[in-house]
Design an enzyme around this catalytic site. Structure first.
Site, mmCIF file in Angstrom:
data_model
loop_
_atom_site.group_PDB
_atom_site.id
_atom_site.type_symbol
_atom_site.label_atom_id
_atom_site.label_comp_id
_atom_site.label_asym_id
_atom_site.label_seq_id
_atom_site.Cartn_x
_atom_site.Cartn_y
_atom_site.Cartn_z
ATOM 1 N N ASP A 109 0.803 -1.235 0.000
ATOM 2 C CA ASP A 109 0.000 0.000 0.000
ATOM 3 C C ASP A 109 0.832 1.279 0.000
ATOM 4 O O ASP A 109 2.005 1.301 0.369
ATOM 5 C CB ASP A 109 -0.972 0.005 1.187
ATOM 6 C CG ASP A 109 -0.259 -0.163 2.541
ATOM 7 O OD1 ASP A 109 0.763 -0.873 2.607
ATOM 8 O OD2 ASP A 109 -0.732 0.420 3.530
ATOM 9 N N GLU A 139 -0.532 -1.983 5.231
ATOM 10 C CA GLU A 139 0.390 -1.839 6.368
ATOM 11 C C GLU A 139 0.159 -0.519 7.092
ATOM 12 O O GLU A 139 0.365 -0.410 8.295
ATOM 13 C CB GLU A 139 1.846 -1.925 5.899
ATOM 14 C CG GLU A 139 2.866 -2.071 7.032
ATOM 15 C CD GLU A 139 3.130 -0.790 7.792
ATOM 16 O OE1 GLU A 139 3.241 -0.844 9.034
ATOM 17 O OE2 GLU A 139 3.224 0.281 7.175
HETATM 18 NI NI NI Z 1 6.400 1.466 5.697
#
Ligand code: NI
Length: 394
Positions: free
Chosen positions: A81, A139
């Site tokens: 991401d 994340e």
């Molecule tokens: Ni990172």
């Protein structure tokens, strides 16, 4: 074997640059990585690697070594991401998605892990055991893609005995890597306080219950958690970056909102500190005739790098890159959802140097000018392939 991996990584370098630039051009926000996942899947499949979608926008791939039987399974992880930032760059691979940018290097992690997969696929006849590749979504956003993938069984069937992850590090020159055994990155929790008083005219304070003054007292009172209640040997951070009351020079509002972050390296202390934050905020407000609503959103636990696994990986890295290119890292109170893996099985999270001062590549992660020296791609993918093969031998 080392020379073989280095040679293969160097041959792949140009292709990896293309892959990284593609990912960098088309970043996607956490849990929206549909194009990114499709691209990774296609890259793996077209290379003949068995891979499939997992948890909507994640990918899991397996490569089985063909040099004899082994039950050993090692997991390698990257994140997919990007962040909600507008990139400032004159490079031709600048983000084409307005307001979205790979400002934390996850494009590099993904590219590097693809490179590792290609190398290990090429060399599968020369090692035994299985490598599980985890390309995870989200994340950067709670509850963290790692926690979702673990819940959905990513660490089962086959079950890895260890996991490795890497992260770009703009403090460190490209060509170098860093390790730290034990506690490395902090747990991080979000604190939301709403102080409820009674608004009125700023000229008539005796007729109001002032949430601005009370909120100020709460912030000061909460600092005792760090200075008096925490063990001095245990790093703890409590920061408030948002204090929003929305009154005016002569208007005291009804309520004030405070937002902050709490970070530390011990699960028991983390629980206790949450109770203290609640208690001190509520009681400080109560003692002044107001009330305080406390919401604590639990984020990621601290990253724990298994000492044995880390020491082994560190010396393997020295053998691959040379002693002078492997450094020790300091603890770092930022957060990372790789921690969920490290609390489930032995793991180590190490840092990949991406800095190049001569080329002006020095920006920190999470800034609009972040970039990397792409020489890190062959280093990152080759090193991880080498660490994997060394690990599976043990
Ligand atoms: Ni990172």
């Amino acid at each position: 074997m080392k020379e073989q991996i280095q040679q293969r990584a160097n041959e792949l370098q140009e292709q990896l640059v293309e892959v990284r630039r593609h990912l960098h051009r088309y970043p996607e926000l956490s849990f929206q990585e549909h194009q990114t996942a499709a691209f990774v899947l296609e890259q793996l499949n077209s290379y003949g690697i068995d891979a499939k979608l997992h948890s909507e926008t994640g990918i899991v791939a397996l490569i089985k070594g063909e040099n004899g039987d082994s039950d050993r399974v090692l997991a390698l992880r990257a994140d997919l991401d990007a962040l909600p930032l507008q990139e400032k760059s004159d490079k031709n691979y600048c983000s084409e998605h307005s307001g979205v940018m790979h400002a934390c290097g996850h494009d590099v992690h993904t590219t590097s892990l693809l490179g590792t997969a290609m190398i290990l696929h090429d060399l599968r006849s020369s090692f035994a055991g299985t490598v599980k590749f985890i390309f995870q979504p989200g994340e950067e956003k709670l509850p963290g893609g790692a926690s979702i993938m673990i819940k959905n069984g990513v660490l089962k069937d086959p079950e890895p005995q260890a996991i490795l992850g890497q992260h770009v590090f703009p403090d460190l020159e490209a060509g170098k890597v860093g390790f730290r055994a034990g506690k490395y990155m902090a747990s991080c929790d979000e604190i939301y306080l709403t102080v409820k008083g009674k608004g009125g005219h700023g000229a008539l304070p005796h007729k109001v219950i002032d949430p601005v003054l009370i909120g100020s007292h709460i912030i000061v009172a909460l600092q005792q958690i760090v200075s008096r209640r925490s063990n001095a040997l245990l790093p703890t951070v409590l920061s408030f970056g948002c204090f929003n009351a929305n009154g005016a020079t002569n208007v005291i509002p009804d309520e004030a909102k405070l937002e902050g972050t709490f970070r530390t390296y011990d699960e028991e202390w983390r629980e206790e500190a949450h109770k203290l934050i609640r208690q001190i905020a509520e009681q400080t407000a109560g003692s002044m005739g107001a009330s305080c609503e406390v919401k604590i959103e639990k984020g990621y636990p601290f990253v724990y790098n298994d000492p044995l696994l880390t020491d082994q990986a560190r010396s393997d890295a020295e053998a691959y890159l040379g002693k002078e290119n492997v450094v020790d890292l300091e603890m770092r109170p930022t957060g990372e959802d790789f921690s969920f893996y490290t609390h489930t099985l032995p793991g180590t999270f190490y840092r990949l140097g991406v800095r190049n001062e001569l080329k002006g590549i020095t920006s920190a992660v999470h800034t609009t000018t972040f970039d990397v020296d792409e020489a890190c791609l062959s280093v990152g993918s080759g090193l991880m392939a080498w660490l994997a093969i060394q690990n599976l031998k043990r």
